[in-house]
Design a protein around this motif. Structure first.
Motif, PDB file in Angstrom:
ATOM      1  N   LEU A  68       3.168  73.287  22.027  1.00 51.64           N
ATOM      2  CA  LEU A  68       4.550  73.712  21.843  1.00 51.64           C
ATOM      3  C   LEU A  68       5.434  73.036  22.876  1.00 51.64           C
ATOM      4  N   ASP A  88       5.890  63.336  17.076  1.00 50.18           N
ATOM      5  CA  ASP A  88       6.376  64.667  16.747  1.00 50.18           C
ATOM      6  C   ASP A  88       5.693  65.254  15.516  1.00 50.18           C
ATOM      7  N   ASN A  89       5.557  64.421  14.483  1.00 50.11           N
ATOM      8  CA  ASN A  89       4.934  64.902  13.238  1.00 50.11           C
ATOM      9  C   ASN A  89       3.462  65.222  13.438  1.00 50.11           C
ATOM     10  N   ALA A  92       3.197  68.475  15.090  1.00 49.96           N
ATOM     11  CA  ALA A  92       3.423  69.543  14.114  1.00 49.96           C
ATOM     12  C   ALA A  92       2.147  69.797  13.313  1.00 49.96           C
ATOM     13  N   ARG A  93       1.456  68.711  12.960  1.00 52.73           N
ATOM     14  CA  ARG A  93       0.219  68.865  12.195  1.00 52.73           C
ATOM     15  C   ARG A  93      -0.833  69.610  13.015  1.00 52.73           C
ATOM     16  N   ARG A  95      -0.250  71.775  15.501  1.00 51.73           N
ATOM     17  CA  ARG A  95       0.149  73.185  15.571  1.00 51.73           C
ATOM     18  C   ARG A  95      -0.198  73.898  14.272  1.00 51.73           C
ATOM     19  N   ASN A  96      -0.107  73.143  13.175  1.00 50.50           N
ATOM     20  CA  ASN A  96      -0.356  73.727  11.873  1.00 50.50           C
ATOM     21  C   ASN A  96      -1.849  73.941  11.613  1.00 50.50           C
ATOM     22  N   TYR A 124       3.302  74.924   5.181  1.00 57.90           N
ATOM     23  CA  TYR A 124       3.505  73.650   5.861  1.00 57.90           C
ATOM     24  C   TYR A 124       2.261  72.765   5.789  1.00 57.90           C
TER      25      TYR A 124
END
Ligand SMILES: Nc1ncnc2c1ncn2[C@@H]1O[C@H](COP(=O)(O)OP(=O)(O)OP(=O)(O)O)[C@@H](O)[C@H]1O
Ligand SMILES: [Mg+2]
Lengths: 245, 413
Positions: A68, A88-89, A92-93, A95-96, A124
């Protein structure tokens, strides 16, 4: 590199490895050194409690581990991948898919049903309608909320809300479950119930990293890491883990 | 992002956007009001303009190019005749007919909206006083009965010829049955002696099919209470080749009638139909520019309102954004979520505006008796503009949301 928890286990078991991890906050002329260089290794199926006084950097460290937040300096490998280089992407992946986060304040979407809240990470992840609902339902049943799926957070008790949050954190089968004071907003009985849920998950193989102030909560974990002023003060195995204080 | 995963997410994002709009239904409605009103007003006005210009087009076809219209000069009078407005009188029409050596076919016109009653039905209709020549000049043919003649004009006889729509407005009485019957105009009895065929060239300004035609002198001295001046005079010239001659004859005769010296400005104006049309088109163009201006301003204001509410929405939902990011939402996911929300808001406003405009046009058509036509192009342009505004004014708040740091957003109180 010091392998604190490892006794000849294979390198494949390492989920988290940090080296000299630092997080500084610059506030005007002043620099807050929240995390000042943490070296830590966490292996698959471990249950680790991070303890320490208020302001010792526990939450900051957790947020770094959870991708985060980004470190000021130092290295962090998650499943062997250096997080520093990720876009960044890709973060996000991670974190997902790789991480499930449970917060002290639950952080559920207040207007969405429990089921929809649990579906959120699946959305997501690109999982479609029916199988998505099935997966979310399964996790809600796992945390004992099979009968509250269409309730919205305001219609649930604190303990129930945290169960929803745990189901949400688990729904993508993450490598790592992070919980920052998950019992902090609950009374002690409810808190222990939540800890039973987590301990159960750990027994089924879920790797868990937990932050807490309270010794009776930390006692559920097999390993305790104590932070002080942004550094590891103590790191030891609790041989009475699971035996309530 | 627009791969399989992207298209999959789009329906989700739509759902979230619509849910957010629904959750703040009143606020969303008030926010889009600017766009609703802007689009609604433009659609109504464009419909009116469309209706008018279509009808005027048909009227050009129905009317000869050899008809001139004489009207009192508008604007302030110069020189001698400063006192009183410029006017045309029945004597002027008589002079034009008698002094033009048969060159001109002349029909004076006067009209007024009056209460017309038949048995228990009544309606407010245009009562039109003229000479029999008027029907020939304007290509109005009889369906039933006969026209009044010049003798009936001189005798101020109470006889009426009805436009084709009048029976419909008087209780839907079949035209044949109205023949020979008595109707009341402002309480004065008239005998129905004829009913006209449909002309079908209604404009926002006149509808010759919905008039009660009576002899000029009857109108002037019995119905309109001593008003002795005319609204205008229609003149027909035998051929377009004689147009210039007709102009100078009319000018000569009326100047003598009104005692205006050559070189002084006339207190009347002679216009042919293409003049009228040009004036109309000029007015319409001004109108269109005005309309575009109003539309632009109201859409701009509406767009700023949208941007404002989207910024509020982003701020209010900072924590939600943090949660979504913590659960794996990418920047693009968040960007689309808010962009689609503002797009949906604007399109909703645009659609409501089109509906309101449609309703407004229908209302005007029904109440004001004006023909309207909702132009499909206007609807499409209005919706397109709404969408463009949604994107243009939505992009900045959406970018702000997308760029939020997850941990900062999660900590937001
Ligand atoms: N965003 C920030 N900006 C500036 N300083 C910060 C920020 N976040 C944390 N800090 C500082 O970093 C230090 C560590 O904070 P952190 O939240 O990690 O402590 P903690 O161990 O979780 O404490 P607690 O037990 O009270 O939750 C504190 O001194 C705090 O003031
Ligand atoms: Mg903390």
């Amino acid at each position: 590199m010091t392998d604190m928890g490892g006794n000849g286990k294979s390198e494949n078991d390492v989920i988290i490895r940090t080296q000299g991890l630092k997080k500084y906050y610059v506030l005007g002329a002043e620099t807050v050194r929240a995390v000042r260089g943490v070296d830590l290794v966490i292996r698959r199926e471990e249950f680790v409690a991070i303890m320490g006084p208020s302001g010792s950097g526990k939450s900051t460290f957790m947020n770094l581990i959870g991708c985060l937040d980004t470190p000021t300096d130092g290295e962090y490998w998650l499943n062997g991948t250096s997080v520093k280089e990720l876009s960044d992407n890709e973060l996000a992946r991670i974190r997902n898919k790789e991480i499930g986060f449970v917060f002290q304040t639950f952080n559920l979407l207040p207007r969405a049903t429990a089921l929809h809240n649990v579906e959120l990470p699946l959305i997501y992840a690109g999982v479609r309608g029916r199988s998505r609902r099935e997966m979310a339902r399964e996790k809600l049943e796992l945390v004992g909320l099979g009968d509250r799926m269409s309730h919205k957070p305001p219609e649930l008790s604190g303990g129930q809300r945290q169960r929803v949050a745990i189901a949400r954190a688990l729904v993508n089968n993450p490598a790592l479950l992070l919980a920052d004071e998950p019992t902090g907003n609950l009374d002690s009985v409810t808190g222990e119930e939540i800890m039973e849920v987590l301990a159960d998950l750990n027994r089924q193989g879920q790797t868990i990293l937990l932050v807490t102030h309270e010794h009776n909560i930390a006692a559920f974990a097999r390993r305790q890491v104590h932070l002080l002023d942004g550094l590891i003060e103590r790191d030891f195995i609790n041989h009475h883990a699971g035996v309530e204080a | 992002m627009f791969g399989r995963r992207g298209s999959l997410l789009l329906t989700e994002i739509m759902g979230v956007a619509l849910a957010a709009i629904r959750a703040n239904a009143l606020r969303s409605f008030l926010t889009t009001l600017g766009i609703i009103i802007g689009v609604g007003a433009v659609i109504t006005m464009v419909s009116l303009g469309e209706g008018a210009s279509r009808q005027i087009q048909t009227q050009i076809e129905g009317m000869g190019t050899n008809v001139l219209s004489i009207q009192p000069a508008r604007g302030r009078m110069m020189g001698g005749i400063a006192s009183g407005a410029a006017r045309l009188y029945a004597d002027d029409a008589v002079a034009l007919r008698d002094q033009s050596n048969g060159l001109l076919k002349v029909a004076p016109e006067t009209s007024s909206r009056l209460q017309v009653t038949y048995l228990r039905w009544n309606d407010n209709l245009e009562v039109f006083g003229t000479w029999p020549e008027w029907f020939e000049i304007n290509n109005m043919r009889l369906a039933h009965g006969r026209l009044f003649d010049f003798g009936e004009n001189q005798g101020r006889r109470r006889v009426a010829v009805l436009g084709s729509e009048v029976p419909v407005n008087l209780g839907g009485t079949p035209p044949e049955l109205l023949m020979g019957r008595t109707i009341q105009v402002r309480g004065i009895s008239f005998e129905v002696i004829g009913i006209l065929e449909e002309k079908g060239s209604a404009t926002p300004f006149m509808n010759p099919d919905n008039r009660v035609y009576v002899p000029l002198n009857t109108a002037l001295y019995r119905v309109m209470g001593g008003r002795d001046f005319l609204g205008g005079i229609s003149v027909q010239v035998p051929g377009t080749a004689l147009m210039d001659l007709a102009y100078s004859e009319i000018d000569r005769i009326l100047r003598r009638q009104h005692q205006i010296l050559p070189g002084q400005p006339a207190d009347f104006q002679i216009r042919n139909f293409s003049d009228l049309l040009a004036t109309f088109q000029e007015t319409q163009q001004t109108f269109a520019f005005l309309l575009a201006g109003i539309a632009a301003v109201s859409l701009l204001v509406g767009g700023i309102g949208i941007m404002n509410i989207m910024l509020v929405s982003v701020t209010e939902r900072t924590r939600e954004i943090g949660v979504r990011k913590a659960m794996g939402a990418t920047r693009l996911n968040i960007l689309f979520q808010f962009l689609i929300e503002s797009l949906a808001l604007c399109l909703l406003g645009g659609a409501l505006g089109v509906a309101a405009g449609w309703g407004g046009a229908a209302l005007v058509a029904w109440q004001g008796g004006m023909p309207t036509a909702v132009a499909m192009e206007a609807v499409i342009i209005a919706l397109g503009f709404s969408a463009a505004i949604g994107l243009f004014f939505g992009i900045w708040p959406a970018r702000r949301a997308a760029k939020l740091d997850p941990i900062v957003a999660l900590r937001y109180e």
